[in-house]
Design an enzyme around this catalytic site. Sequence first.
Site, PDB file in Angstrom:
ATOM      1  N   CYS A   2       0.844  -1.178   0.000  1.00 19.96           N
ATOM      2  CA  CYS A   2       0.000   0.000   0.000  1.00 19.96           C
ATOM      3  C   CYS A   2       0.887   1.238   0.000  1.00 19.96           C
ATOM      4  O   CYS A   2       1.906   1.290   0.680  1.00 19.96           O
ATOM      5  CB  CYS A   2      -0.949   0.096   1.180  1.00 19.96           C
ATOM      6  N   ARG A  30       3.669  -0.156  -4.942  1.00 21.01           N
ATOM      7  CA  ARG A  30       3.426  -0.760  -3.624  1.00 21.01           C
ATOM      8  C   ARG A  30       2.094  -1.510  -3.562  1.00 21.01           C
ATOM      9  O   ARG A  30       1.808  -2.197  -2.571  1.00 21.01           O
ATOM     10  CB  ARG A  30       3.439   0.317  -2.542  1.00 21.01           C
ATOM     11  N   TRP A  77      -2.908  -2.633  -1.696  1.00 21.39           N
ATOM     12  CA  TRP A  77      -2.618  -4.043  -1.928  1.00 21.39           C
ATOM     13  C   TRP A  77      -3.415  -4.783  -0.857  1.00 21.39           C
ATOM     14  O   TRP A  77      -3.094  -4.712   0.325  1.00 21.39           O
ATOM     15  CB  TRP A  77      -1.124  -4.316  -1.788  1.00 21.39           C
ATOM     16  N   ASN A 103      -1.494   1.986   5.961  1.00 15.27           N
ATOM     17  CA  ASN A 103      -0.635   0.974   5.343  1.00 15.27           C
ATOM     18  C   ASN A 103      -0.172   0.051   6.453  1.00 15.27           C
ATOM     19  O   ASN A 103       0.427   0.524   7.425  1.00 15.27           O
ATOM     20  CB  ASN A 103       0.567   1.654   4.675  1.00 15.27           C
ATOM     21  N   GLY A 104      -0.435  -1.229   6.344  1.00 16.15           N
ATOM     22  CA  GLY A 104      -0.018  -2.172   7.381  1.00 16.15           C
ATOM     23  C   GLY A 104      -1.129  -3.156   7.677  1.00 16.15           C
ATOM     24  O   GLY A 104      -2.066  -3.312   6.884  1.00 16.15           O
ATOM     25  N   GLU A 485      16.382 -17.974  -9.631  1.00 17.63           N
ATOM     26  CA  GLU A 485      16.016 -16.588  -9.928  1.00 17.63           C
ATOM     27  C   GLU A 485      15.388 -16.482 -11.318  1.00 17.63           C
ATOM     28  O   GLU A 485      14.390 -15.794 -11.519  1.00 17.63           O
ATOM     29  CB  GLU A 485      17.259 -15.691  -9.799  1.00 17.63           C
ATOM     30  N   LYS A 489      11.593 -15.055 -12.087  1.00 16.79           N
ATOM     31  CA  LYS A 489      11.302 -13.943 -13.016  1.00 16.79           C
ATOM     32  C   LYS A 489      10.195 -14.342 -13.972  1.00 16.79           C
ATOM     33  O   LYS A 489       9.272 -13.597 -14.234  1.00 16.79           O
ATOM     34  CB  LYS A 489      12.530 -13.580 -13.849  1.00 16.79           C
ATOM     35  N   GLU A 492       6.656 -14.817 -12.193  1.00 21.04           N
ATOM     36  CA  GLU A 492       5.980 -13.666 -11.603  1.00 21.04           C
ATOM     37  C   GLU A 492       5.436 -12.687 -12.633  1.00 21.04           C
ATOM     38  O   GLU A 492       4.423 -12.049 -12.386  1.00 21.04           O
ATOM     39  CB  GLU A 492       6.853 -12.951 -10.569  1.00 21.04           C
ATOM     40  N   HIS A 508      15.142 -37.432 -10.031  1.00 24.70           N
ATOM     41  CA  HIS A 508      14.535 -37.890  -8.773  1.00 24.70           C
ATOM     42  C   HIS A 508      13.064 -37.478  -8.670  1.00 24.70           C
ATOM     43  O   HIS A 508      12.480 -37.580  -7.603  1.00 24.70           O
ATOM     44  CB  HIS A 508      15.330 -37.356  -7.582  1.00 24.70           C
ATOM     45  N   LYS A 603       5.669  -4.372  -4.766  1.00 23.85           N
ATOM     46  CA  LYS A 603       7.064  -4.242  -4.348  1.00 23.85           C
ATOM     47  C   LYS A 603       7.054  -3.742  -2.916  1.00 23.85           C
ATOM     48  O   LYS A 603       6.100  -3.107  -2.495  1.00 23.85           O
ATOM     49  CB  LYS A 603       7.739  -3.212  -5.256  1.00 23.85           C
TER      50      LYS A 603
HETATM   51  C1  F6R Z   1      10.935 -10.601  -7.229  1.00 26.26           C
HETATM   52  C2  F6R Z   1      11.051  -9.660  -6.140  1.00 26.26           C
HETATM   53  C3  F6R Z   1      10.770 -10.139  -4.771  1.00 26.26           C
HETATM   54  C4  F6R Z   1      11.668  -9.413  -3.762  1.00 26.26           C
HETATM   55  C5  F6R Z   1      11.262  -9.805  -2.326  1.00 26.26           C
HETATM   56  C6  F6R Z   1      12.185  -9.159  -1.309  1.00 26.26           C
HETATM   57  O1  F6R Z   1      11.249 -10.026  -8.462  1.00 26.26           O
HETATM   58  O2  F6R Z   1      11.343  -8.503  -6.353  1.00 26.26           O
HETATM   59  O3  F6R Z   1      10.902 -11.509  -4.667  1.00 26.26           O
HETATM   60  O4  F6R Z   1      13.002  -9.761  -4.006  1.00 26.26           O
HETATM   61  O5  F6R Z   1       9.951  -9.392  -2.094  1.00 26.26           O
HETATM   62  O6  F6R Z   1      12.165  -7.771  -1.412  1.00 26.26           O
HETATM   63  P1  F6R Z   1      13.347  -6.898  -0.861  1.00 26.26           P
HETATM   64  O7  F6R Z   1      14.566  -7.189  -1.653  1.00 26.26           O
HETATM   65  O8  F6R Z   1      12.894  -5.477  -1.034  1.00 26.26           O
HETATM   66  O9  F6R Z   1      13.530  -7.267   0.584  1.00 26.26           O
END
Ligand code: F6R
Length: 608
Positions: A2, A30, A77, A103-104, A485, A489, A492, A508, A603
């Site tokens: 949020c 966010r 969010w 937010n929270g 990783e 990518k 997501e 396995h 994010k």
């Molecule tokens: C994926 C991604 C997330 C963040 C995770 C941790 O592309 O960005 O998996 O890596 O939410 O976030 P941070 O690095 O901000 O602690």
Amino acid sequence: MCGIVGIVGSSDVVHVTELLLDGLQKLEYRGYDSAGIYVTNDQKQEHLIKVKGRVADLRNQVSDDVQGSIGIAHTRWATHGEPSINNAHPHVSENGRFYLVHNGVIENYQELKAKYLSNVNFKSDTDSEVAVQLVQYFVDKDNLTTLEALRKTVSLMPDSAYGFLLIDNEQPDKLYVAKRRSPLLIALGDNFNAVCSDALAMIAHTNKFVELHDGEVAVLTSNSVDIQDGNGNHIMRDPYTVDMDASEADKGAYEHYMLKEIDEQPIVIRRHLTDYFDENKEPALEQSLINEMAQADRIYIIAAGTSYHAGLVGKRIIEKLTNIPVEVNIASEFAYNYEIISEQPFFIFISQSGETADLREVLNRINKDGYSSLTITNVKNSTLSREATYTILLKAGPEIAVASTKAYTAQISIEAILAKALGMKLNNFTAQNFDLFGQLSVVANAMQALIDQKDKLRNIAEKYFVNATDAFYIGRGIDYAVSLEASLKLKEISYLHSEGIAAGELKHGPIALIEKGTPVVGILTQENVVALTRSNLAETQARGSKVLTIAMKKFAVTNDDIVIDDVDELLTPLLSVIPAQLISYYTSLAKGLDVDKPRNLAKSVTVQ
Ligand code: F6R
């Protein structure tokens, strides 16, 4: 999660509505399932507009007559209650006097509702609405002032996370603020003051910010800021300057932030060469950090998501250059399984945002236990940076796309610089003979060479991934860490089911998933296991998979799909991840998805 922003200003000079909407747009990373704004003035001309959808949808609903001298805005969010207009913020007290954004998460909202608010007719399913109804309750019942009622309200939520912005429409010159465990900053502008979840929201208008700490409340007017601690003591805190060019947070000519951020990776590595090495081309990091780390018998890396994957790579690099054992832990797991800790531990928190709640839970615990820590983060003055003993900044510039790219490679580069500094301190032979400066210079150029292969990667994405139902990345050792990783990518942003698998594990179990045409990408950069991984790829091919390869030049064969330049085997993740980032980007693009704002994600994950 949020994004919240609030502004109090002189209405004749400051266009509050415009500033709120602009700020909200910058905070949209966010959360983006619904949005809302409340604006008023001393004539009590009030406007409350909420939409299910994006900030752009909100902007479309806001007409020119939505003007005022004070306002709050929110992009959501969802945690409690589905995305809907009723659940969108701001929430209003039953008597229509108080407006609040949050937010929270209010952990005990059900208990508070039952204890104090059983007669209130709630309009939403959210935990947040409880807060605004409680403020009204304490003002009415206990005759408290608005600030006292806000204090009383937050005192009833001792385990919760909140950033609250509150407007009392009987005092339209004051913005009330409370913070605990959710990021909030005060921004000092010309003729206005503001509060926001992230400096990005206001950086186009001011670079002067003041921190707010957990448990504090604040009252802002257009020309004053009064911060108080939990006991009502007034706090004097100097502002700090955020050195960020507002244009860094713009997409410029790019269609998506993600592509811009992928392209910026060589620049970030070159910035590390300038900022983190001395004239002898040796790492220049805080000496007390290196001295303290050199005493450690074990290093604990704590992280989540992409940052956790960077930690897995960091483990290999640090162990090789220092001989100190490294454990990498998923923050949300470690937080509630605080395992047996070694005698002399050192903790490294890796977080792009510096705000991730899961990491903070661990940091609080290790701070209580008196252990030292380092936060590696992209955000100066972020919570994890403030609360750890040391900080190293990623210097990657703002990362706005939800899918992390340049932060991941910046994290690995910083881990390597840290490992080299520590190895030198420990007289480690491998570290002494590792020309990290020279190798990172090669990496920066080699990254560019990969980025320049966009057309080829777009073709691969469109031909093999867009119509696939499953996809796999496989590798061994450090290539396995990159596979995780690469696969994250893909899933997501393109919503394609994908797994990163240790190549030797396929047989396995997971090989049962291979069908005709399933793309399996092998990452081949480690001499001791290249041949084994190639055999594992062949095993999937024999069962119908479409094999693709990302191989380092010296191990490449003629039909490898993507060849990366030769670099030290410890640094290959900085290169092998780039084709995977671009394949994900082009798969998402071809599917017509929202690359920068994938569904269900946000994010900066400030809830546990
Ligand atoms: C994926 C991604 C997330 C963040 C995770 C941790 O592309 O960005 O998996 O890596 O939410 O976030 P941070 O690095 O901000 O602690």
